[in-house]
Design a protein around this motif. Sequence first.
Motif, PDB file in Angstrom:
ATOM      1  N   ASP A   4       0.677  -1.163  -0.059  1.00  0.00           N
ATOM      2  CA  ASP A   4      -0.012  -0.014  -0.189  1.00  0.00           C
ATOM      3  C   ASP A   4       0.765   1.192   0.004  1.00  0.00           C
ATOM      4  OD1 ASP A   4      -2.334  -1.499  -0.115  1.00  0.00           O
ATOM      5  OD2 ASP A   4      -2.659  -1.390   2.174  1.00  0.00           O
ATOM      6  N   ILE A   5       2.020   1.167   0.922  1.00  0.00           N
ATOM      7  CA  ILE A   5       2.832   2.352   0.873  1.00  0.00           C
ATOM      8  C   ILE A   5       3.654   2.731  -0.613  1.00  0.00           C
ATOM      9  CG2 ILE A   5       4.866   3.298   1.924  1.00  0.00           C
ATOM     10  CD1 ILE A   5       4.089   2.134   4.376  1.00  0.00           C
ATOM     11  N   ALA A   6       4.052   1.415  -1.227  1.00  0.00           N
ATOM     12  CA  ALA A   6       4.656   1.639  -2.409  1.00  0.00           C
ATOM     13  C   ALA A   6       3.709   2.227  -3.314  1.00  0.00           C
ATOM     14  CB  ALA A   6       5.430   0.195  -2.788  1.00  0.00           C
ATOM     15  N   ILE A   7       2.604   1.499  -3.474  1.00  0.00           N
ATOM     16  CA  ILE A   7       1.480   2.265  -4.393  1.00  0.00           C
ATOM     17  C   ILE A   7       1.243   3.515  -4.085  1.00  0.00           C
ATOM     18  CG2 ILE A   7      -0.977   1.977  -5.092  1.00  0.00           C
ATOM     19  CD1 ILE A   7      -0.649  -0.882  -4.621  1.00  0.00           C
ATOM     20  N   SER A   8       1.140   4.000  -2.984  1.00  0.00           N
ATOM     21  CA  SER A   8       1.015   5.477  -2.749  1.00  0.00           C
ATOM     22  C   SER A   8       2.259   6.275  -3.251  1.00  0.00           C
ATOM     23  CB  SER A   8       0.627   5.589  -1.206  1.00  0.00           C
ATOM     24  OG  SER A   8      -0.554   4.986  -0.682  1.00  0.00           O
ATOM     25  N   VAL A   9       3.339   5.991  -2.938  1.00  0.00           N
ATOM     26  CA  VAL A   9       4.661   6.531  -3.334  1.00  0.00           C
ATOM     27  C   VAL A   9       4.448   6.613  -4.910  1.00  0.00           C
ATOM     28  CG1 VAL A   9       6.897   6.657  -3.494  1.00  0.00           C
ATOM     29  CG2 VAL A   9       6.037   6.193  -1.298  1.00  0.00           C
ATOM     30  N   ILE A  10       4.249   5.675  -5.538  1.00  0.00           N
ATOM     31  CA  ILE A  10       4.247   5.528  -7.039  1.00  0.00           C
ATOM     32  C   ILE A  10       3.177   6.641  -7.547  1.00  0.00           C
ATOM     33  CG2 ILE A  10       3.707   4.182  -9.173  1.00  0.00           C
ATOM     34  CD1 ILE A  10       5.211   1.776  -7.521  1.00  0.00           C
ATOM     35  N   LEU A  11       1.877   6.265  -6.834  1.00  0.00           N
ATOM     36  CA  LEU A  11       0.926   7.489  -7.412  1.00  0.00           C
ATOM     37  C   LEU A  11       1.362   9.007  -7.173  1.00  0.00           C
ATOM     38  CD1 LEU A  11      -2.223   5.570  -6.363  1.00  0.00           C
ATOM     39  CD2 LEU A  11      -1.482   6.003  -9.020  1.00  0.00           C
ATOM     40  N   PHE A  12       2.019   9.144  -6.215  1.00  0.00           N
ATOM     41  CA  PHE A  12       2.231  10.523  -5.663  1.00  0.00           C
ATOM     42  C   PHE A  12       3.420  11.131  -6.572  1.00  0.00           C
ATOM     43  CE2 PHE A  12       5.271  13.256  -3.460  1.00  0.00           C
ATOM     44  CZ  PHE A  12       4.437  14.518  -3.246  1.00  0.00           C
ATOM     45  N   LEU A  13       4.158  10.258  -7.054  1.00  0.00           N
ATOM     46  CA  LEU A  13       5.402  10.509  -8.070  1.00  0.00           C
ATOM     47  C   LEU A  13       4.924  10.746  -9.591  1.00  0.00           C
ATOM     48  CD1 LEU A  13       8.307   8.385  -6.842  1.00  0.00           C
ATOM     49  CD2 LEU A  13       8.187  10.997  -6.528  1.00  0.00           C
ATOM     50  N   MET A  14       3.878   9.856  -9.714  1.00  0.00           N
ATOM     51  CA  MET A  14       3.158   9.866 -11.194  1.00  0.00           C
ATOM     52  C   MET A  14       2.458  11.256 -11.265  1.00  0.00           C
ATOM     53  SD  MET A  14       2.109   6.129 -11.961  1.00  0.00           S
ATOM     54  CE  MET A  14       0.849   6.810 -13.221  1.00  0.00           C
TER      55      MET A  14
END
Length: 147
Positions: A4-14
Amino acid sequence: MVIDIAISVILFLMSIAVLVTIHVCLAWRASERGGFDIDTTTVVVERSGSRRPNMSLDDIRKLPSFDYQVEEETGKVIPMDCAVCLENFKLGEICRLLPNCSHSFHAACIDSWLSKTAVCPVCRTNANLANIGEQSTNPSEVGVELV
């Protein structure tokens, strides 16, 4: 949880990448249209027709001036400030009165201001003596003692 944290970070960077891309595209389109020069670091926007002319030194010197006197009301000294330099008036300093609006300033401060733009820095009333119209130019009527 880690996923969940990894997905959140990826979405934030995108989302940051999308915002940067939009900004670059808008800046490029504006420069292509001649909207602004990308090479400059300062953007100056002038409103057409809203700039007021400055006053000549002769016209500025015709404005009433007076020595500042401390006014006391009910035993308390009421400090007054110059709206240009934001300093308190001191006893005996030479001040200047704008007759169109009755605002007072240090003579040197308002002289410098009016040489750039002929409006009161407080209320934006035109400061030219020619525009007084029916208003009185007698300084004793506005409660100051002229030099």
